[in-house]
Design a protein around this motif. Structure first.
Motif, PDB file in Angstrom:
ATOM      1  N   GLU A  71     -20.113   1.195 -31.261  1.00 30.28           N
ATOM      2  CA  GLU A  71     -19.691   0.158 -31.543  1.00 30.28           C
ATOM      3  C   GLU A  71     -19.781  -0.927 -30.688  1.00 30.28           C
ATOM      4  N   ARG A  72     -19.811  -0.542 -29.172  1.00 32.70           N
ATOM      5  CA  ARG A  72     -20.039  -1.490 -28.096  1.00 32.70           C
ATOM      6  C   ARG A  72     -21.436  -1.957 -28.417  1.00 32.70           C
ATOM      7  N   GLN A  73     -22.235  -1.284 -28.641  1.00 28.30           N
ATOM      8  CA  GLN A  73     -23.731  -1.808 -28.742  1.00 28.30           C
ATOM      9  C   GLN A  73     -23.991  -2.555 -29.658  1.00 28.30           C
ATOM     10  N   ALA A  74     -23.247  -2.287 -31.077  1.00 35.05           N
ATOM     11  CA  ALA A  74     -23.444  -3.057 -32.214  1.00 35.05           C
ATOM     12  C   ALA A  74     -22.828  -4.424 -31.876  1.00 35.05           C
ATOM     13  N   LEU A  75     -21.622  -4.696 -31.327  1.00 36.66           N
ATOM     14  CA  LEU A  75     -21.285  -6.075 -30.903  1.00 36.66           C
ATOM     15  C   LEU A  75     -22.323  -6.867 -30.025  1.00 36.66           C
ATOM     16  N   MET A  76     -22.816  -6.058 -28.999  1.00 40.48           N
ATOM     17  CA  MET A  76     -23.887  -6.703 -28.289  1.00 40.48           C
ATOM     18  C   MET A  76     -25.172  -7.108 -28.752  1.00 40.48           C
ATOM     19  N   ASP A  77     -25.290  -6.348 -30.020  1.00 40.02           N
ATOM     20  CA  ASP A  77     -26.540  -6.759 -30.739  1.00 40.02           C
ATOM     21  C   ASP A  77     -26.465  -7.619 -32.009  1.00 40.02           C
ATOM     22  N   LEU A  78     -25.480  -8.184 -32.152  1.00 41.62           N
ATOM     23  CA  LEU A  78     -24.911  -9.173 -33.260  1.00 41.62           C
ATOM     24  C   LEU A  78     -26.030 -10.237 -32.806  1.00 41.62           C
ATOM     25  N   PRO A  79     -26.586 -11.013 -33.839  1.00 39.24           N
ATOM     26  CA  PRO A  79     -27.507 -12.201 -33.508  1.00 39.24           C
ATOM     27  C   PRO A  79     -26.590 -13.357 -33.399  1.00 39.24           C
ATOM     28  N   VAL A  80     -26.812 -14.439 -32.589  1.00 33.62           N
ATOM     29  CA  VAL A  80     -25.958 -15.217 -32.226  1.00 33.62           C
ATOM     30  C   VAL A  80     -26.767 -16.754 -32.086  1.00 33.62           C
ATOM     31  N   ILE A  81     -26.105 -17.843 -32.445  1.00 33.90           N
ATOM     32  CA  ILE A  81     -26.590 -19.151 -32.266  1.00 33.90           C
ATOM     33  C   ILE A  81     -25.889 -19.692 -31.049  1.00 33.90           C
ATOM     34  N   LEU A  82     -26.353 -20.263 -29.850  1.00 31.55           N
ATOM     35  CA  LEU A  82     -25.591 -20.331 -28.655  1.00 31.55           C
ATOM     36  C   LEU A  82     -25.258 -22.148 -28.887  1.00 31.55           C
ATOM     37  N   ILE A  87     -21.666 -16.578 -34.895  1.00 37.57           N
ATOM     38  CA  ILE A  87     -21.983 -15.387 -35.381  1.00 37.57           C
ATOM     39  C   ILE A  87     -22.214 -15.571 -37.160  1.00 37.57           C
ATOM     40  N   PRO A  88     -23.265 -15.392 -37.689  1.00 38.87           N
ATOM     41  CA  PRO A  88     -23.349 -15.601 -38.963  1.00 38.87           C
ATOM     42  C   PRO A  88     -22.157 -14.865 -39.816  1.00 38.87           C
ATOM     43  N   HIS A  89     -21.523 -15.069 -40.745  1.00 41.65           N
ATOM     44  CA  HIS A  89     -20.761 -14.342 -41.564  1.00 41.65           C
ATOM     45  C   HIS A  89     -21.245 -12.954 -42.301  1.00 41.65           C
ATOM     46  N   GLU A  90     -22.562 -13.068 -42.662  1.00 38.73           N
ATOM     47  CA  GLU A  90     -23.187 -12.015 -43.181  1.00 38.73           C
ATOM     48  C   GLU A  90     -23.452 -10.997 -42.302  1.00 38.73           C
ATOM     49  N   ASN A  91     -23.901 -11.081 -40.963  1.00 40.76           N
ATOM     50  CA  ASN A  91     -24.132 -10.353 -39.914  1.00 40.76           C
ATOM     51  C   ASN A  91     -22.705  -9.647 -39.554  1.00 40.76           C
ATOM     52  N   LEU A  92     -21.521 -10.217 -39.443  1.00 35.82           N
ATOM     53  CA  LEU A  92     -20.456  -9.408 -39.279  1.00 35.82           C
ATOM     54  C   LEU A  92     -19.965  -8.696 -40.351  1.00 35.82           C
ATOM     55  N   GLN A  93     -20.161  -9.141 -41.564  1.00 35.01           N
ATOM     56  CA  GLN A  93     -19.783  -8.523 -42.787  1.00 35.01           C
ATOM     57  C   GLN A  93     -20.776  -6.771 -42.896  1.00 35.01           C
ATOM     58  N   ARG A  94     -22.157  -7.144 -42.515  1.00 33.07           N
ATOM     59  CA  ARG A  94     -22.930  -5.783 -42.442  1.00 33.07           C
ATOM     60  C   ARG A  94     -22.552  -4.883 -41.282  1.00 33.07           C
ATOM     61  N   MET A  95     -21.995  -5.593 -39.985  1.00 30.48           N
ATOM     62  CA  MET A  95     -21.796  -4.530 -39.160  1.00 30.48           C
ATOM     63  C   MET A  95     -20.639  -3.948 -39.535  1.00 30.48           C
ATOM     64  N   THR A  96     -19.562  -4.721 -39.795  1.00 29.14           N
ATOM     65  CA  THR A  96     -18.348  -3.983 -40.332  1.00 29.14           C
ATOM     66  C   THR A  96     -18.384  -2.846 -41.254  1.00 29.14           C
ATOM     67  N   GLN A  97     -19.242  -3.156 -42.210  1.00 28.09           N
ATOM     68  CA  GLN A  97     -19.548  -2.211 -43.332  1.00 28.09           C
ATOM     69  C   GLN A  97     -20.207  -0.871 -42.624  1.00 28.09           C
ATOM     70  N   PHE A 114     -20.008  -0.082 -39.505  1.00 33.18           N
ATOM     71  CA  PHE A 114     -18.766   0.562 -38.467  1.00 33.18           C
ATOM     72  C   PHE A 114     -17.644   0.390 -38.786  1.00 33.18           C
ATOM     73  N   PRO A 115     -16.845   1.099 -39.620  1.00 28.79           N
ATOM     74  CA  PRO A 115     -15.392   0.837 -40.245  1.00 28.79           C
ATOM     75  C   PRO A 115     -14.463   0.666 -39.077  1.00 28.79           C
ATOM     76  N   GLY A 116     -14.814   1.235 -37.758  1.00 26.29           N
ATOM     77  CA  GLY A 116     -13.924   1.134 -36.750  1.00 26.29           C
ATOM     78  C   GLY A 116     -13.747  -0.417 -36.059  1.00 26.29           C
ATOM     79  N   LEU A 117     -14.852  -1.006 -36.209  1.00 27.24           N
ATOM     80  CA  LEU A 117     -14.962  -2.436 -35.612  1.00 27.24           C
ATOM     81  C   LEU A 117     -14.120  -3.326 -37.051  1.00 27.24           C
TER      82      LEU A 117
END
Length: 254
Positions: free
Chosen positions: A31-42, A117-127, A129-132
């Motif tokens: 889960e930590r790594q999934a958070l770090m791997d999220l694509p972002v626009i700074l 962080i794009p919504h679609e990426n957050l949604q994909r990640m939480t699907q 990793f239910p813990g996130l």
């Protein structure tokens, strides 16, 4: 002013989100790594610039990497009510993931770097990793808990209690993400900002801060706050940190 920054994959400040979530729940290494791997626009915003405005339909959430932001609402005549402060590690518009229209605005209070962080990426990640998903849900519930504490402050606390309570809260929130050195942290707000958050006049806030300095409870120079007597400040505020649900607080801050 808003500036786009190079999208760096390994921005050290991205650890703030991991640290923030670990202050309220357990995370696995995956889960930590999934958070770090999220694509972002700074993006970088100057003080006073809106990051997202009331009425907007965001397609991404903004993680605060550096700086400081507030959430606020405006009355028709322009009067402002600040409804929340957010240090780095917070995602102040997380509700936009499910509530598609913003009903308040988010503004930088100092030069602030954000990771969108794009919504679609957050949604994909939480699907995946239910813990996130549960971690973000827990964070949303705690956000509501903070709102309740602020409501009580506005409705029932004296001016001195309101200011002391806010300082106690921010001390713990900055400490939770590693941004407090002992009892010292950077909070770039003006007396007017404090007034707009606590429902007080600028003059009243000034008098309260003078009293807190005179009683040697705090030192406040420019944007640097140092709590000199945590126990006394906590007693003045009748502060109970339970509503923040921060785990593993140092004994001194209990």
């Amino acid at each position: 002013m808003e500036r786009a920054l190079q999208n760096m994959e390994h921005v050290p400040e991205r650890q703030r989100l991991v640290r923030k979530l670990e202050s309220i729940t357990d995370l696995t290494e995956e889960e930590r790594q999934a958070l770090m791997d999220l694509p972002v626009i700074l993006r970088e915003f100057d003080a006073g610039h809106d990051i997202v405005r009331s009425g907007d339909h965001p397609q991404s959430c903004c993680l605060i990497l550096t700086g400081f932001v507030c959430r606020y609402m405006l009355l028709p005549d322009g009067r402002r009510q600040i409804v929340a402060f957010h240090p780095p590690g917070d995602i102040p518009d997380l509700q936009s993931l499910h509530l598609k229209t913003m009903d308040h605005s988010v503004a930088a209070m100092a030069r602030t770097t954000t990771a969108f962080i794009p919504h679609e990426n957050l949604q994909r990640m939480t699907q995946r990793f239910p813990g996130l998903l549960h971690a973000f849900w827990r964070e949303t519930l705690i956000d509501a808990s903070v709102f309740r504490a602020w409501m009580v402050a506005l409705g029932r606390r004296t001016a001195h209690e309101r200011v002391a309570h806010l300082l106690c809260e921010m001390t713990l929130r900055f400490a939770a993400v590693g941004l407090a050195e002992g009892m010292t942290y950077q909070m770039p707000v003006t007396q007017n900002d404090i007034a707009d958050a606590l429902g007080l006049s600028n003059v009243h806030v000034n008098r309260v801060l003078q009293d807190l300095r005179r009683d040697e409870l705090i030192v406040w120079r420019r944007n640097t706050i140092t709590v000199l007597q945590w126990g006394a400040l906590k007693d003045l505020a009748a502060f109970d940190p339970t509503y923040l649900h921060i785990r593993n607080l140092p004994g001194l801050l209990q």
